[in-house]
Design a protein around this motif. Sequence first.
Motif, PDB file in Angstrom:
ATOM      1  N   ALA A   1      -8.376 -18.807   2.972  1.00  9.67           N
ATOM      2  CA  ALA A   1      -9.402 -19.830   2.408  1.00  9.67           C
ATOM      3  C   ALA A   1     -10.651 -19.891   3.296  1.00  9.67           C
TER       4      ALA A   1
ATOM      5  N   GLU B   1      -0.612 -12.900   1.661  1.00  5.62           N
ATOM      6  CA  GLU B   1      -1.422 -13.768   1.124  1.00  5.62           C
ATOM      7  C   GLU B   1      -1.976 -13.415  -0.012  1.00  5.62           C
ATOM      8  N   ARG B   2      -3.008 -12.288  -0.113  1.00 10.82           N
ATOM      9  CA  ARG B   2      -3.566 -12.042  -1.129  1.00 10.82           C
ATOM     10  C   ARG B   2      -2.894 -11.917  -2.488  1.00 10.82           C
TER      11      ARG B   2
ATOM     12  N   GLU C   1      -0.187 -13.414  -3.187  1.00 12.94           N
ATOM     13  CA  GLU C   1       0.487 -14.471  -3.651  1.00 12.94           C
ATOM     14  C   GLU C   1      -0.800 -15.366  -4.449  1.00 12.94           C
ATOM     15  N   ARG C   2      -1.954 -15.106  -3.847  1.00  9.29           N
ATOM     16  CA  ARG C   2      -3.042 -15.731  -4.349  1.00  9.29           C
ATOM     17  C   ARG C   2      -3.864 -15.062  -5.548  1.00  9.29           C
TER      18      ARG C   2
ATOM     19  N   ILE D   1      -5.361 -12.120  -5.736  1.00 13.82           N
ATOM     20  CA  ILE D   1      -6.743 -11.929  -5.164  1.00 13.82           C
ATOM     21  C   ILE D   1      -6.890 -10.437  -5.540  1.00 13.82           C
TER      22      ILE D   1
END
Length: 455
Positions: A51, A166-167, A169-170, A172
């Motif tokens: 973020a 993280e990417r 999960e999002r 991206i």
Amino acid sequence: MIESVSASIMAPTGPRRLSLGWESAQRPVPSGRVAFVSDLSARPRLVMPLAEHVAAYGRLPGGLTMRMVLDTLRAANLTGRGGAGFPFWKKLQAVATAESRKSPVVIANGSESEPLSKKDALLLKNNPHLVLDGISLVAGMLGAKSAYLYVKDREAHTAVNAAIRERRERGISELRVTIVEAPAGYVAGQETAVVRRIGKGPALPQFSLDRISSSGLRGAPTLLSNVETFAHVAMILRFGAEWYRQGGQGGDRGTRLLTLVGAVGRPGVYELSPGASLAELLREADASDPRAVLFGGYFGRWIDLGAPNTAKFPLDDQALAEHKLSFGAGILGVVGRETCPVVEAAAITEYLAGQSAGQCGPCVHGLPEISTAMARIALSSDVERGMHDLRSVIPLVEHRGGCQHPDGVIQLVRSTVGAFAEEVKLHRSGRCSAQGSHTSVLLPPGASVGTGGAG
Ligand code: SF4
């Protein structure tokens, strides 16, 4: 120029581009062209979550075509940050136009086989998303289904792993990025060694008539570049070539990360706007009495700071080329007056001779002979014989290795006896300009070499 899709994001200015958000380490610099990023512990000060990364740099640009990307990267004149300084757009074009039925592969090299380098690990630990953005954009352009990050540093490994998760999960990026651990060893970061290791072979260089851009990992067209290069790609494709070239002066005007080591009060990683002078950088690093600087890492060249005003020239690729220097792997090694640079170079040569992959005769047998000759010169045991041996052995070794390792060592040796001809003369008479017992300031921590074997 590519229009940014992140118009609300202000493009970073000044030297702090890659190290944006790492301000806790910053100290005001009058010129504003040099930013201290980290000490040599290279511990992350702020691992930037996704973020925050998006807030700082903006979202990934969309709607790009290969033509737009190539034109933008060519206009930016981004060159690789791993050592060779090759224009990135040419590399990309070579892979994009390779005739192969296999899907291209992208590899980001963050192994830092140059033992004094800390910049890549620091970048990966602090801002893994910027590197992943660059990998993702390049892979997307090439239609690559897989990409690899080749990393040695454990903390960097952990940071990148978390960022990939993280990417995912999002949502991206759908690109599959695999982290491959790079083993220790000077040659483990060489291009063909990286490809071999990722292909589950040994991390040793391999001679091949094919370029990896046409036949690399498992025979697929392979784009391999340094992790810092990918971070720059991520920014150039967001903010444009014009913005990138506002970073400084010279051919490649973008900022660059440098690891500065040796006889300085503040060794560490710096982000530099090309055009800042060597004197500015040394002042910022608290180098009180520098005698010489080894540019580019162990395969680099020396500049003797003995003459007045030597350190005033600007640090950009064109000015460096005029001095026959280059940024190389982004390492500057400083030696002070208490150190003899010839002894220092002899110790590095001995270390490098021990790093041969043991595959080619000229390298296996020639480098120890070159090292012994350097030791004779450094220790004043028999300078005449040492110089004679260098003259006779170098032609038998140069351009005869399966990789660049022997030629890199020869470059260091030639530069040493050339830049410090007066010192070599002093050694001939059994003297040395440095006082006291020599303690190496540029050898890797824990390396045990004794500039021995000079008999
Ligand atoms: S030149 Fe030396 S380091 Fe390179 S492949 Fe041959 S033996 Fe290995």
